[in-house]
Design an enzyme around this catalytic site. Structure first.
Site, PDB file in Angstrom:
ATOM      1  N   PHE A 126       7.523  -2.350  -6.444  1.00 23.09           N
ATOM      2  CA  PHE A 126       6.522  -3.363  -6.771  1.00 23.09           C
ATOM      3  C   PHE A 126       5.137  -2.721  -6.868  1.00 23.09           C
ATOM      4  CE2 PHE A 126       3.424  -6.618  -5.278  1.00 23.09           C
ATOM      5  CZ  PHE A 126       3.472  -7.398  -6.428  1.00 23.09           C
ATOM      6  N   GLN A 127       4.454  -2.955  -7.966  1.00 20.26           N
ATOM      7  CA  GLN A 127       3.113  -2.428  -8.233  1.00 20.26           C
ATOM      8  C   GLN A 127       3.048  -0.912  -8.174  1.00 20.26           C
ATOM      9  OE1 GLN A 127       0.234  -4.762  -5.937  1.00 20.26           O
ATOM     10  NE2 GLN A 127       0.140  -6.196  -7.662  1.00 20.26           N
TER      11      GLN A 127
END
Ligand SMILES: Cc1cc2nc3c(=O)[nH]c(=O)nc-3n(C[C@H](O)[C@H](O)[C@H](O)COP(=O)(O)OP(=O)(O)OC[C@H]3O[C@@H](n4cnc5c(N)ncnc54)[C@H](O)[C@@H]3O)c2cc1C
Ligand SMILES: Cc1ncc(C[n+]2csc(CCOP(=O)(O)OP(=O)(O)O)c2C)c(N)n1
Lengths: 575, 174
Positions: A126-127
């Protein structure tokens, strides 16, 4: 104004994290303000900032692009690295434009980005974004920290690299497990380990001699002063040198302020929108002495016709710039101040430049910058002159990119250095307003003006919140011509007036917009009102936005069309 | 013109990416690149063969490489006395009846057979790129199934002749 350096290992009960260490190291580097925006991957760092809030400042911007341009403005004014902090993934990618801008214009930045934990790097977590790969070509150097124990060295190296030699942005990518990791023991101070990085400051004395000899026999010498003179803080030496030998001086866009514009030896700016005298001097010269300019194509025009009769001497701290675009007979790798100091010690006689100076004086008289006054409307060039007047020519001026930028360069004449902030190499719209914020943070007592276009301002105007929140008295002058003016100018002149998507058919009400952010806004559409209200607006203690409705059809002249030489200017006289 | 450029670099992650990325961005053509550790721990050596138009571009590529923080030294050794070698593995179709013929062929090249199976053999040859090219040409009629080349690696000879007695190393086009 440096904060006392103190790096102490806290013996208190709370264990110290990598992030706490990072903040200590920043304080030790003398950092007063972090330009930042939080997010998941930098939460440990924000926690450390919270704990250290009485020792280090932080300003929350509204977009990472705005904040990095602000850090650039700060760096341009102080000469110290602007410090930027963003989260991983989108936070980091939002910085890309600013990092590239700083790279092109040699501005010192130290950029910290969060990264996902090392255990998941490479898994599309994530990210997660490959910030190292993305920023390798747009940084002077970049690091990904692999362990807490590397932090002291890397932070020290990052600041050193960013601010020495040819300045530039350095990025430090911080995996979350490193910043949230606990220090098991106090970390010793660290040494630089940079065997491959040794910038040259002192010039080669043989080349200095050669330059002095060439100067003695020159008839039409000219100095080109670039941003390198400002980085070197060598304006005094440059002025002394030019006056000692009676050599005329042209500057680049980024070199404005490196030589006093009101000196009789000043020719003004050269290049695409430079003065007739500056461009003809560069064309006709027999000895071109370049101090700290990188011979950018906007400056040289067609290289085929550039300085065709000249011997070229080039002083630059970056050896790769010498001979890159223009063949150079006298290469001098050095800091501009060091080179000028040695040149001033040479005992060579001065050239005889009277008739050359006479000729250039004639050029200045015959072909000055010009525009047509229109008493009914407001000329943008006149507007800049009015701003110059009300600020006594001593404000810090930040611009965006476009026609207004060129008019500011032409008509806000600078007699002093370190007052001019503009995006030259990348030409980044959206730069000007946040850069002005950074400048105001760096110089709280100075008058700071943001001269922006109606289009570019809309790219980063969300930072109005910051000047409201911090009561930063930035004066915003919107040169509102209802168009992407510079694009429209090119379409008019080079694409037979086919105006393709360069007009802005709708605008927000900039006055109400400012007011909605809690900022004073004023609209002015004629010269009389401007003259009447400017003194009061500039005396006003807080920020002000002035929406100036200027004549829409104005163009920037003189101009050198793409592919043409410096002697092939158009628009040198009123038609 | 082809030039042989050697770099010594600090062995940090990303340094190969930095070097190749720089060459690509500045539009320099890499013909080959080889990397490996050196006698000093933490220091690697890269040998690049690049194609550049003229001396000005060559100077530019050297200076840009030198600017990289992890790059310790850049040398254009093309005109020096050097030893330059490449290794190639060439897999050739060959039934058992052709084997002795191939052996006879590769012998003058001091090449050796390093793998044998029913349908093919693999020849290993070391030398200047021209020599490797020549052997490949000779083996072509047998049917080449696969070629793997390391790219050039090079180092200066212990004795450097005075510039007037020097024959520059030539890198002919492949
Ligand atoms: C719309 C638009 C129009 C433009 N028109 C023009 C124009 O008409 N004229 C013009 O000039 N530009 C123009 N530009 C800007 C142009 O693109 C370049 O950014 C500019 O010419 C670069 O100026 P510079 O070489 O002085 O500065 P930089 O690009 O910042 O280069 C500085 C140089 O100084 C060297 N240096 C750094 N520190 C030192 C030191 N301590 N000692 C010695 N050397 C050092 C660096 O290595 C570098 O080579 C325009 C830009 C835009 C967006
Ligand atoms: C981010 C970005 N996008 C596009 C451009 C191309 N561009 C250069 S000047 C310009 C027009 C700017 O218009 P405005 O801000 O109104 O200023 P003006 O030229 O009218 O003074 C454009 C679109 C750019 N420089 N930067």
């Amino acid at each position: 104004m440096k904060v006392e350096a103190k790096l102490e290992f806290q013996t208190s009960a709370a264990p110290k994290t990598g992030a706490d260490l990072l903040i200590d190291l920043l304080i030790k580097e003398g950092v007063e303000t972090i330009f930042g925006y939080p997010g998941g991957a930098v939460l440990p760092i924000y926690d450390a900032i919270y704990k250290a809030q009485d020792r280090i400042g932080h300003i929350l911007f509204r977009h990472e692009q705005g904040m990095i341009h602000a850090a650039e403005g700060y760096a341009r004014i102080t000469g110290q690295p602007g410090v930027v902090l963003a989260t991983s993934g989108p936070g980091a990618t939002n910085l890309v434009t600013g990092i590239t801008d700083a790279m092109m214009d040699s501005l010192p930045l130290v950029v910290f980005t969060g990264q996902v934990a090392r255990s998941v790097i490479g898994t599309d977590a994530f990210q997660e974004a490959d910030v190292m790969a993305i920023t390798t070509p747009i940084t002077k150097h970049n690091y990904q920290v692999q362990s807490i124990s590397d932090l002291p060295r890397i932070v020290k190296e990052a600041f050193h690299i960013a601010s020495t030699g040819r300045p530039g942005p350095v990025l430090v990518d911080l995996p979350k497990d490193v910043t949230s990791g606990i220090l098991s023991e106090p970390l010793e101070e660290s040494e630089l380990d940079l065997p491959g990085y040794q910038p040259t400051y002192k010039p080669n004395s043989l080349q200095i001699k050669k330059m002095a000899e060439s100067l003695a026999t020159a008839h039409k010498p000219v100095i080109l002063a670039g941003a390198g003179v400002l980085h070197a803080k060598a304006t005094q030496e440059l002025t002394t040198f030019a006056e000692k030998h009676n050599i005329p001086v042209a500057t680049t866009l980024l070199g404005l302020g490196a030589f006093p514009a009101d000196s009789p030896l000043s020719l003004g700016m050269a290049g695409m929108h430079g003065t007739y005298a500056a461009n003809m001097a560069l064309y006709e010269t027999d000895l071109l002495i370049n101090f700290g300019a990188r011979f950018d194509d906007r400056l040289t025009g067609s290289l085929k016709h550039f300085a065709p009769f000249a011997k070229v001497a080039h002083v630059d701290i970056d050896p790769a710039e010498i001979g890159k675009n223009v063949p150079t007979q006298i290469p001098i790798v050095a800091d501009a101040k060091a080179a000028l100091t040695e040149l001033l010690e040479q005992t060579e006689i001065s050239p005889t430049t009277e008739s050359w100076l006479e000729k250039l004086k004639q050029y200045k008289q015959d072909f000055p910058l010009w525009y047509k006054h229109d008493p009914k409307g407001m000329c943008p060039q006149w507007l800049i002159e009015a701003v110059h007047k009300v600020t006594n020519g001593d404000a810090i001026v930040a611009t965006d990119v476009g026609q207004h930028q060129m008019w500011a360069a032409q008509y806000y004449t600078f007699n002093k250095p370190h007052r001019w902030i503009t995006s030259g190499g990348l030409g980044t719209m959206g730069f000007g307003f946040p850069a002005a914020i950074g400048a105001q943070i760096a110089a709280p007592e100075s008058t700071v003006v943001a001269i922006v276009g109606d289009a570019g301002f809309q790219m980063t105007l969300q930072e109005l919140s910051v000047i409201y929140e911090r009561n930063l008295p930035v004066k915003i002058i919107i040169v509102n011509n209802g168009a992407l003016g510079m694009v429209r100018q090119w379409q008019e002149l080079l694409y037979e007036n086919r105006i393709s998507h360069s007009l802005l058919h709708s605008h927000p009400d900039f006055v109400k917009l400012a007011e909605s952010y809690g900022i004073r806004g004023v609209r002015i559409d004629n010269q009389e009102d401007l003259v009447a209200s400017l003194p009061e607006l500039f005396a006003f203690e807080g920020p002000v936005l002035v929406d100036c409705r200027v004549l829409q059809q104005e163009k920037v002249f003189p101009m050198i069309a793409p592919g043409k030489g410096l002697h092939e200017m158009i628009g040198v006289k009123p038609v | 013109m082809k030039r042989i450029i050697t770099l010594t670099v600090q062995d940090r992650s990303g340094v190969l990416n930095r070097v190749t990325g720089l060459l690509q961005r500045r539009q320099f053509n890499i013909s080959s690149i080889s990397v490996g550790p050196t006698e000093t721990e933490g220091v690697s050596k890269m040998t690049l063969v690049v194609d550049v138009e003229d001396g000005q571009r060559l100077e530019q590529v050297t200076k840009q490489l030198n600017k990289q923080i992890e790059v310790l030294k850049v040398s254009d050794i093309t005109d020096k006395a050097i030893v330059a070698r490449e290794l190639a593995l060439i897999k050739v179709s060959s039934g058992s009846q052709l084997r002795s013929e191939i052996n006879g062929l590769i012998d003058p090249f001091r090449a050796i057979i390093v793998d044998v199976c029913k349908e093919s053999i693999t020849v290993q040859v070391t030398g200047k790129p021209e020599k490797v090219d020549a052997l490949i040409d000779l083996l072509r009629p047998f049917g080449i199934k696969e070629i793997a080349r390391t790219g050039l690696t090079a180092s200066l000879r212990g004795h450097q002749p005075q510039s007037n007695e020097q024959t520059p190393y030539s890198l002919t086009a492949r």
